[in-house]
Design a protein around this motif. Structure first.
Motif, short mmCIF file in Angstrom:
data_model
loop_
_atom_site.label_atom_id
_atom_site.label_comp_id
_atom_site.label_asym_id
_atom_site.label_seq_id
_atom_site.Cartn_x
_atom_site.Cartn_y
_atom_site.Cartn_z
N VAL A 88 35.86 43.17 33.66
CA VAL A 88 36.23 42.01 32.69
C VAL A 88 35.06 41.25 32.50
O VAL A 88 34.79 40.60 31.30
N PHE A 140 52.48 38.39 32.87
CA PHE A 140 53.01 37.91 34.33
C PHE A 140 54.48 37.11 33.79
O PHE A 140 54.50 36.07 33.30
N ALA A 174 49.74 34.80 39.29
CA ALA A 174 49.65 36.22 39.04
C ALA A 174 49.46 37.22 39.54
O ALA A 174 49.91 38.43 39.45
N ASP A 180 51.65 40.59 39.43
CA ASP A 180 51.26 41.83 38.81
C ASP A 180 49.83 42.17 39.34
O ASP A 180 49.08 41.73 38.76
N GLU A 207 47.62 44.56 39.67
CA GLU A 207 46.49 45.39 38.57
C GLU A 207 46.40 44.51 37.46
O GLU A 207 45.22 44.22 36.89
N ALA A 208 47.34 43.88 36.87
CA ALA A 208 47.08 43.19 35.45
C ALA A 208 46.25 41.83 36.11
O ALA A 208 45.50 41.53 35.13
N ALA A 209 46.50 41.30 37.12
CA ALA A 209 45.76 40.23 37.61
C ALA A 209 44.27 40.69 37.51
O ALA A 209 43.19 39.80 36.89
N ALA A 210 44.00 41.63 38.18
CA ALA A 210 42.65 42.36 38.09
C ALA A 210 41.99 42.23 36.83
O ALA A 210 40.83 42.09 36.51
N LEU A 211 42.90 42.62 35.91
CA LEU A 211 42.58 43.05 34.54
C LEU A 211 41.86 41.56 33.73
O LEU A 211 41.29 41.53 32.93
N GLN A 212 42.28 40.46 34.47
CA GLN A 212 41.84 39.07 33.88
C GLN A 212 40.43 38.69 34.57
O GLN A 212 40.30 37.64 34.45
#
Lengths: 235, 289
Positions: free
Chosen positions: A75, A89, B170, B174, B176-181
């Motif tokens: 990212v 989230f 976050a 989730d 994985e979604a947090a890592a994507l941020q």
């Protein structure tokens, strides 16, 4: 090329999910990957963003090799990934969701500006900024997910099935938004099961079948390809 | 009778205060990292022994030792994260087993350093408020209540108003979604471990003069904390606070009007009742991925 995948292999517990995928993404426009369920489209995106480790092959982004980086470092290089199923989230508000997208950014004023920009793109999110994200409709959640990705100020946007589970009228709205993002200079890699939609908006397309690229070419050409017509366009 | 009931309410508020400090830390660690920290009761014990070592034996002022307890136990939490939770990230069962090992290490260290007997600590103050005739609140207990309110409010503000607070929530929702941020789970886990352990340390330090620490004091605390987080809904911070209050009131009242063993049984029955009526706990939603 902004992004280049060279002969990427990925295994899930010894089962090969990708068997040598090579893909090139230029620095403008939309590149799409179409294919059936399980063909490896999502896995390709996950390999790019570092969620799924690559067994062999190389991924280059803007002159830098990124296939060994963990997701949070990818990212930072400028790749934003809107994952399959949106993955917002649920117990964060809409605004908090958007702000997590800017987690790595330190220029406060710029982030505030981009937040207003996202709210400009999605007026409905502004009205509902204090609402829990889980209370939003499917289309709105997709907007939150795209908005969150934009908050990282990406140089490349990966979209996994943005049309999934949405009504046709909402899909049209999402498509308009994607086209506007591309027009403003952010290239997009679009993964879709809806091949008609994908081939209409993209300039270049890859067809994935059982973990390999079976066809590649200009989207308009693939749209007229007999095999694609039969297998994916249902005509 | 009125005095007895009011006094019991005061006692229950005190019990709810230190139990919520412990339970919230446990929930925070579980939420962010997905591991059940079995050594949490021993972190509480370590906080109490910080007071034994620094306040009773060396003579450092009490409130300085409380701060020292927070920092020392917070650092123990960091040590746990770096030495086994992080390497065992994808193996929650391994993390749980390692935390049981750490529990034994902490317990044995306390025995070797301080002996198995109860450590009696002279309270820094014997002063008390007489709320009304026959209802008293000692200052020492008031400190615990104030600390719980202040620290849990600060935690709430941290989670709702700061970037790292959002990132922590976050990660809990989730990963994985947090890592994507761009959120680093390792960094957030270190913060969660420090806060979670530190809260247990403060609870141990502040209650040390009231409970006479032993190296085995963590056992009863961890069982209670588990009941609380199950009643509140696993992974729910607000649930942990509400459940701590509920449990403390039920337990304290039953202890006062019947006896302690019946109170323990009632606590377990409370958990059973919640599990039958709402298996996800009072505040729980459906199970996370």
């Amino acid at each position: 090329m902004l992004l280049e995948l060279r002969d990427i292999h990925v295994h899930y517990n010894k089962v090969a999910a990708l068997k040598g995928v090579s893909i090139q993404v230029p620095s403008d426009g939309i590149v799409t990957m179409i294919g059936a369920n399980g063909a490896g489209k999502s896995t390709t995106l996950r390999a790019i963003s570092g969620l799924t480790p690559v067994t062999s092959g190389e991924i280059w982004f803007d002159g830098e090799r990124i296939d060994t980086l963990p997701a949070d470092k990818v990212v930072a290089r400028g790749i934003a990934h809107v994952p399959e199923g949106r993955r917002i989230f649920p117990d964060l508000t809409v605004e908090e969701n958007l702000r997590t997208g800017a987690f790595l950014r330190t220029q406060r004023a710029e982030v505030e500006g981009d937040l207003e920009d996202v709210f400009g793109r999605f007026p409905r999110l502004k009205e509902r900024r204090r609402q829990w994200a889980k209370t939003m409709s499917g289309g709105e959640q997709q907007m939150v997910a795209i908005g969150r990705a934009l908050m990282s100020k990406p140089r490349l946007l990966l979209l996994d099935e943005p049309s999934m589970g949405l009504a046709p009228v909402i899909i049209q709205e999402i498509v308009r938004i994607i086209e506007a993002i591309v027009k403003q200079g952010v290239p997009v890699v679009l993964v879709e099961q809806n091949a008609e939609l994908a081939l209409n908006v993209a300039s270049y397309a890859y067809v994935l079948e059982t973990g390999t690229v079976s066809l590649a070419g200009a989207a308009d050409d693939l749209h007229e390809n007999e095999h694609v017509k039969r297998a994916y366009l249902g005509v | 009778m009125t005095e007895l009931i009011l006094q019991t309410v005061v006692n229950a508020v005190y019990a709810a205060s230190y139990m919520s400090l412990i339970a919230v830390g446990l929930v925070l660690i579980f939420g962010v990292m997905g591991v059940i920290n079995f050594a949490h009761g021993e972190l509480y014990m370590a906080g109490a022994y910080t007071v034994v070592a620094l306040y009773s034996q060396v003579g450092v002022p009490f409130f300085v030792t409380v701060v020292a307890g927070l920092i020392f136990v917070g650092l123990l939490g960091l040590l746990m994260e770096q030495s086994f939770f992080k390497p065992l990230r994808d193996n929650p069962l391994g993390g749980l087993i390692a935390s049981i090992g750490f529990l034994l290490i902490l317990q044995t260290s306390a025995v070797l350093g301080f002996g198995v007997r109860m450590a009696h600590i002279r309270p820094p103050t014997q002063a008390k408020f007489e709320l009304i005739e026959g209802v008293v609140l000692t200052h020492q207990r008031l400190f615990v209540i104030i600390a719980a309110i202040v620290l849990l409010s600060l935690l709430h503000l941290f989670l709702r108003k700061t970037k790292f607070g959002w990132a922590m929530r976050a990660c809990a929702q989730d990963r994985e979604a947090a890592a994507l941020q761009g959120i680093s789970l390792s960094q957030i886990s270190r913060i969660a471990m420090f806060i979670g352990a530190g809260l247990a340390g403060v609870a141990g330090a502040l209650t040390a003069p009231l409970v006479s620490p032993t190296p085995y004091m963590g056992h009863s605390v961890i069982v209670t904390a588990f009941i609380i987080i199950i009643v509140g809904g696993i992974g729910q911070l607000e649930g942990a606070v509400v459940a701590a209050v509920l449990y403390a009131f039920v337990h304290t009242f039953v202890t006062t009007f019947y006896d302690g063993v019946v109170a323990d049984i009632t606590g377990l029955l409370l958990m059973l009742l919640v599990l039958v009526i709402k298996p996800t706990g009072l505040f729980g939603t459906k199970e996370r991925a």
